[in-house]
Design an enzyme around this catalytic site. Structure first.
Site, short mmCIF file in Angstrom:
data_model
loop_
_atom_site.label_atom_id
_atom_site.label_comp_id
_atom_site.label_asym_id
_atom_site.label_seq_id
_atom_site.Cartn_x
_atom_site.Cartn_y
_atom_site.Cartn_z
N GLY A 1 -13.84 -18.91 -8.78
CA GLY A 1 -14.01 -20.16 -9.51
C GLY A 1 -13.12 -20.24 -10.74
O GLY A 1 -12.72 -21.32 -11.17
N GLU B 1 -9.93 -21.46 -9.54
CA GLU B 1 -10.11 -22.88 -9.15
C GLU B 1 -10.06 -23.79 -10.38
O GLU B 1 -9.51 -24.89 -10.33
CB GLU B 1 -11.41 -23.05 -8.37
CG GLU B 1 -11.32 -22.41 -6.98
CD GLU B 1 -12.63 -22.47 -6.22
OE1 GLU B 1 -13.62 -21.92 -6.73
OE2 GLU B 1 -12.67 -23.08 -5.14
N GLU C 1 -13.53 -14.69 -2.92
CA GLU C 1 -14.85 -15.07 -2.41
C GLU C 1 -15.14 -14.47 -1.05
O GLU C 1 -16.27 -14.10 -0.73
CB GLU C 1 -14.96 -16.61 -2.32
CG GLU C 1 -15.09 -17.33 -3.65
CD GLU C 1 -13.77 -17.63 -4.33
OE1 GLU C 1 -12.74 -17.01 -3.97
OE2 GLU C 1 -13.75 -18.48 -5.24
N ALA D 1 -17.33 -17.34 -10.45
CA ALA D 1 -18.77 -17.58 -10.56
C ALA D 1 -19.52 -16.29 -10.87
O ALA D 1 -19.13 -15.22 -10.39
CB ALA D 1 -19.29 -18.15 -9.25
C1 LIG Z 1 -22.56 -21.44 -11.63
C2 LIG Z 1 -21.23 -21.15 -11.05
C3 LIG Z 1 -20.90 -22.02 -9.89
C4 LIG Z 1 -19.54 -21.78 -9.31
C5 LIG Z 1 -19.43 -22.36 -7.95
C6 LIG Z 1 -18.05 -22.19 -7.37
C7 LIG Z 1 -17.93 -20.98 -6.58
C8 LIG Z 1 -17.06 -20.04 -6.89
C9 LIG Z 1 -17.02 -18.78 -6.10
C10 LIG Z 1 -16.75 -17.58 -6.95
O1 LIG Z 1 -16.13 -17.62 -7.96
S1 LIG Z 1 -17.39 -16.14 -6.36
C11 LIG Z 1 -16.86 -14.91 -7.50
C12 LIG Z 1 -15.46 -14.53 -7.24
N1 LIG Z 1 -15.09 -13.45 -8.11
C13 LIG Z 1 -15.14 -12.17 -7.75
O2 LIG Z 1 -15.49 -11.84 -6.65
C14 LIG Z 1 -14.73 -11.17 -8.80
C15 LIG Z 1 -15.63 -9.99 -8.79
N2 LIG Z 1 -15.28 -9.04 -9.82
C16 LIG Z 1 -14.29 -8.14 -9.67
O3 LIG Z 1 -13.55 -8.12 -8.74
C17 LIG Z 1 -14.16 -7.12 -10.76
O4 LIG Z 1 -15.39 -6.98 -11.37
C18 LIG Z 1 -13.10 -7.50 -11.82
C19 LIG Z 1 -13.34 -8.86 -12.39
C20 LIG Z 1 -11.69 -7.41 -11.20
C21 LIG Z 1 -13.18 -6.46 -12.99
O5 LIG Z 1 -13.07 -5.15 -12.48
P1 LIG Z 1 -13.34 -3.89 -13.44
O6 LIG Z 1 -13.15 -2.70 -12.58
O7 LIG Z 1 -12.56 -4.01 -14.66
O8 LIG Z 1 -14.85 -3.99 -13.90
P2 LIG Z 1 -16.18 -4.01 -13.05
O9 LIG Z 1 -16.91 -2.75 -13.29
O10 LIG Z 1 -15.91 -4.38 -11.65
O11 LIG Z 1 -16.96 -5.23 -13.70
C22 LIG Z 1 -17.42 -5.18 -15.04
C23 LIG Z 1 -18.82 -5.77 -15.10
O12 LIG Z 1 -18.72 -7.15 -14.80
C24 LIG Z 1 -19.59 -7.49 -13.73
N3 LIG Z 1 -18.94 -8.56 -12.95
C25 LIG Z 1 -17.67 -8.62 -12.56
N4 LIG Z 1 -17.43 -9.77 -11.93
C26 LIG Z 1 -18.57 -10.45 -11.92
C27 LIG Z 1 -18.96 -11.71 -11.41
N5 LIG Z 1 -18.09 -12.54 -10.81
N6 LIG Z 1 -20.23 -12.09 -11.56
C28 LIG Z 1 -21.13 -11.31 -12.19
N7 LIG Z 1 -20.83 -10.09 -12.71
C29 LIG Z 1 -19.56 -9.68 -12.58
C30 LIG Z 1 -19.71 -6.19 -12.94
O13 LIG Z 1 -20.88 -6.22 -12.16
C31 LIG Z 1 -19.75 -5.17 -14.05
O14 LIG Z 1 -21.07 -5.22 -14.57
P3 LIG Z 1 -21.79 -3.90 -15.05
O15 LIG Z 1 -23.16 -4.35 -15.43
O16 LIG Z 1 -20.98 -3.39 -16.20
O17 LIG Z 1 -21.80 -2.96 -13.90
#
Ligand SMILES: CCCCCC/C=C/CC(=O)SCCNC(=O)CCNC(=O)[C@H](O)C(C)(C)COP(=O)(O)OP(=O)(O)OC[C@H]1O[C@@H](n2cnc3c(N)ncnc32)[C@H](O)[C@@H]1OP(=O)(O)O
Length: 726
Positions: free
Chosen positions: A101, A104, A124, A61
């Site tokens: 997600g 999932e 999460e 998400a």
């Molecule tokens: C409408 C949707 C409804 C869905 C409902 C269901 C619920 C689901 C729950 C979830 O899915 S919660 C999210 C779970 N996912 C995470 O926690 C992943 C978080 N991200 C990471 O761990 C890392 O970013 C990565 C994906 C492993 C990549 O790491 P890397 O070191 O390569 O890059 P970063 O500098 O961390 O990230 C790059 C850039 O992307 C932005 N970002 C990463 N993940 C997300 C995200 N999930 N949502 C929004 N933005 C994300 C991060 O902030 C960086 O942005 P920047 O502007 O360049 O700093």
């Protein structure tokens, strides 16, 4: 969005697309649903593949959605059910990452193929949530309760090879994953899918399910340290063992909503973005990450192989940077070398468990010397000798003569003036402070301190080094104690004043540990060694032989001072290393702290000697005086431009000082308590203790309150605005 295309004659390919990590926004979800419906309605489509753009399946998400007003309609679960119910086989092609997600979605597919370099997980819990799109009910049905509990309650990323062993994916490929998935989808056309729908499977039973779960709950709670999400993840998985799929999903949703509206989820999500925000550093004179380019570090050196130097060498070797360790003589060198090799052997063992190797026996990668001349060709030196300005200056002067002109010179210091050290070199623009935290190969924080002459290239290079060492680099300005230790000073000062006024070390520690700190201030002081602060206070002329005769015992420079820590040091109570400090230990070097009756009677004698009226001090006062004094210092730091935003202070405290992440860091915490409340309490405590300047509220805090208590994101924009209410 998601792109719909044909991968082969009968296979539709739905490609999730939302750079940089294909996060699932409402738009992406809508496009995914549209793609699925289109494939279902098209009789020429016989199978579907879901993949992600640019070699990344999906990071889950879009975390920003959880704090947006539109979060009510987060409907990923029904879309995943739609995938699962499909009569046409759906294959997930997992490249890069499938997280939250994203995973999932893959669990809703009938088959999963992963690239060998892919990582999967349900992280999460790390942002205060649980997998809220039926993941807590599907994953246990696929890989069993123990593995699902591990993955969901830790949030760890699982490499593809492990995922295959667990049964999380059906196949791992080294070739083009999407093509492999299309081939599999084609083969599956017309095959029965019933057994591939995870919601229809039973959860594999364990012979001792009840005992297993109660043991697991205890472990989860112990690890959580006050964070709510791990326990609620556990409850959702437990529901999978007790309820049919649909009821389990209802329970999951209920628990998800509790977490979604909790302050902890907000704090953890703030911390996620704060950690990324600090990578985009700026300085008050306009230098910035945007325009500065880091220089490559092909070889580094570390001077001093004491506790800090050993950890730094280990971090560099792990980061695959060839390194030279230098000591003053052969005796110190051999002791240091043995200690480094031991650390590296332990690290290698840990890495082997994750199928990685660590090469440190090759002299081209790790070398030890007592000869400064060996440093002629290094690109960067980290000096890590003990905190003595004269010694550091001598070393930097020598380095500036020996090292090549383009080499960067870093000093590992927790407080000393970077400009003074740089002044003895021929390249002050290439001198920078790198404050590592002990143990340096474990702790993630690296405070990076620029001096008056430090160039943007030097800052960018130090930040890049932090990244390569898998540390969180935070760029800060030069002042005594920088950010972390400067804010720590009023906190520990209040803790000691509280002892004078009637508390015991264990009372103060308990309140702060209940708040969520990994360790309270007195246990921390025993661990670090009371002699460290004692040496620094002697250097500052606050105690010891340089103290002017006739100085009142409890006053320095006109303000309140507590000699309690000095008195303990004079009695040889240095903490764990001597078996006695604020607590007693089973032996010198022991780690289990026990309240010490000796300290209790010592404190009461001390209070009698100084005629201090004792009183009962409640938990609220202990917490507020320690934390609010620290926070007020944080506002001063922001006002002085030492850090460019509150996120910097929070990232430092979470990663270097054991601040509970689920409380978002001190400045985020201040915003949740409300700045007017903090101001009012500081004013009250300051009136009670007029001789303690650290309890006087920061002028910037007062200004923000006068400007109407703006949200944290806006604080810095008020720094130079005029307020007519002050
Ligand atoms: C409408 C949707 C409804 C869905 C409902 C269901 C619920 C689901 C729950 C979830 O899915 S919660 C999210 C779970 N996912 C995470 O926690 C992943 C978080 N991200 C990471 O761990 C890392 O970013 C990565 C994906 C492993 C990549 O790491 P890397 O070191 O390569 O890059 P970063 O500098 O961390 O990230 C790059 C850039 O992307 C932005 N970002 C990463 N993940 C997300 C995200 N999930 N949502 C929004 N933005 C994300 C991060 O902030 C960086 O942005 P920047 O502007 O360049 O700093």
């Amino acid at each position: 969005m998601a792109q719909y295309a044909r991968g082969a004659a009968a296979v539709a390919v739905i490609r999730l697309r939302n750079p940089p990590v294909n996060a699932l926004s409402l738009t992406v979800l809508q496009a995914l649903e549209d793609g699925l419906k289109r494939a279902d309605a098209d009789p020429s489509v016989k199978a579907v593949t879901i993949c992600g753009e640019n070699g990344k399946f999906s990071a889950g998400a879009d975390i920003r959605v959880f704090s947006s007003p539109k979060k009510q309609g987060l409907g990923l679960g029904p879309i995943i059910s739609l995938i699962e119910r499909s009569e046409k086989p759906v294959v997930a092609a997992i490249e890069g990452i499938a997280l939250g997600g994203g995973l999932e979605v893959a669990l809703g597919c009938h088959y999963r193929i992963a690239h060998v370099q892919a990582r999967m997980g349900l992280p999460e819990v790390t942002i205060g949530l649980l997998p809220g799109a039926e993941g807590t009910q599907r994953l246990p049905r696929l890989i069993g309760i123990p593995a699902a509990l591990d993955i969901i309650t830790t949030g760890r990323h699982v490499p593809a090879t492990e995922a295959l062993k667990l049964g999380l994916v059906d196949e791992v490929v080294e070739e083009n994953t999407v093509e492999a998935a299309i081939r599999l989808a084609t083969k599956l056309i017309g095959q029965p899918l019933g057994h591939r729908r995870l919601s229809l499977r039973p959860v594999p039973r364990l012979p001792n399910m009840e005992a297993f779960l109660s043991d697991a709950l205890m472990k989860v709670k112990k690890r959580a340290q006050g964070c709510l999400a791990p326990e609620l993840c556990f409850q959702a998985i437990k529901a999978a063992t007790e309820l049919p799929f649909a009821d389990g999903v209802r329970k999951e949703r209920e628990l998800f909503n509790i977490l979604l509206t909790s302050g902890q989820a907000k704090a953890l999500q703030y911390a996620f973005f704060a950690e990324r925000a600090v990578e985009k550093w700026t300085t008050p004179n306009g230098a910035s990450w945007k325009s500065a380019s880091p220089q490559p570090i092909r070889k580094a050196a570390v001077i001093g192989l004491g506790t800090m130097g050993r950890g730094i060498v280990t971090s560099l070797v792990k980061a695959k940077i060839p390194v030279v360790g230098l000591e003053q003589d052969l005796e110190y060198l051999n002791t240091g070398r043995k200690a480094v090799m031991l650390l590296l052997e332990r690290e290698a063992m840990k890495m082997e468990q994750g199928a990685q190797t660590l090469d440190f026996h090759n002299p081209a990668r790790l070398q030890f010397t007592v000869d400064f001349d060996v440093l002629r060709d290094v690109d960067l030196v980290i000096e890590a000798v003990f905190e003595n300005m004269a010694l550091k200056k001598e070393i930097f002067n020598k380095l500036s003569r020996i090292c090549k002109p383009e080499a960067f010179l870093c000093t590992n210091t927790s407080a000393l003036n970077i400009d003074e050290i740089a002044s003895v070199t021929n390249r002050p623009q290439q001198v920078i402070g790198t404050h590592f935290f002990s143990p340096a190969h474990v702790m993630r924080l690296l405070e990076i301190i620029y001096g008056r002459h430090t160039s943007p290239t030097t800052i960018a290079t130090a930040m890049q080094l932090a990244k390569v060492m898998k540390k969180v680099g935070v760029v800060v300005g030069n002042c005594f104690g920088f950010v972390g230790n400067r804010m720590m000073f009023p906190y520990t000062q209040q803790a000691v004043f509280l002892l004078e006024e009637g508390s015991r070390p264990e009372d103060v520690d308990r309140v702060l540990e209940d708040f969520g700190f990994k360790i309270g201030p007195f246990r921390m002081s025993d661990l670090a060694g009371l002699d460290v602060g004692w040496r620094s206070r002697k250097d500052q002329g606050l105690t010891g032989p340089s103290l002017a005769p006739g100085t009142p015992a409890r006053q320095r420079r006109g303000y309140r001072y507590s000699p309690l820590p000095d008195l303990l040091c004079e009695k040889g109570r240095f903490g764990q290393k001597t078996g006695k400090g604020w607590y007693q230990y089973e032996k010198a070097g022991g780690r289990i702290s026990k309240p010490d009756p000796w300290i209790h009677s010592f404190l009461s004698e001390y209070r009698d000697t100084h005629q201090i009226k004792t009183r009962f001090i409640d938990q609220e006062e202990i917490l507020e005086r320690c934390l609010f004094a620290l926070i007020s210092e944080g506002f001063d730091i922001l006002a002085e431009g030492i850090a460019s935003g509150p996120e910097h202070l929070d990232v430092i405290y979470i990663n270097g000082y054991g601040w509970p992440k689920h409380r978002g860091g001190p400045m985020f915490y201040a915003s949740t308590v409300g700045l007017p409340n903090i101001l009012a309490k500081l004013q009250k405590y300051s009136e009670m203790h007029p001789d303690v300047p650290q309890l006087r509220p920061s002028a910037f805090l007062k200004k923000l309150v006068a400007m109407g208590n703006p949200p944290l994101n806006d604080w810095m924009s008020y720094l130079h605005r005029q307020s007519n209410k002050l």
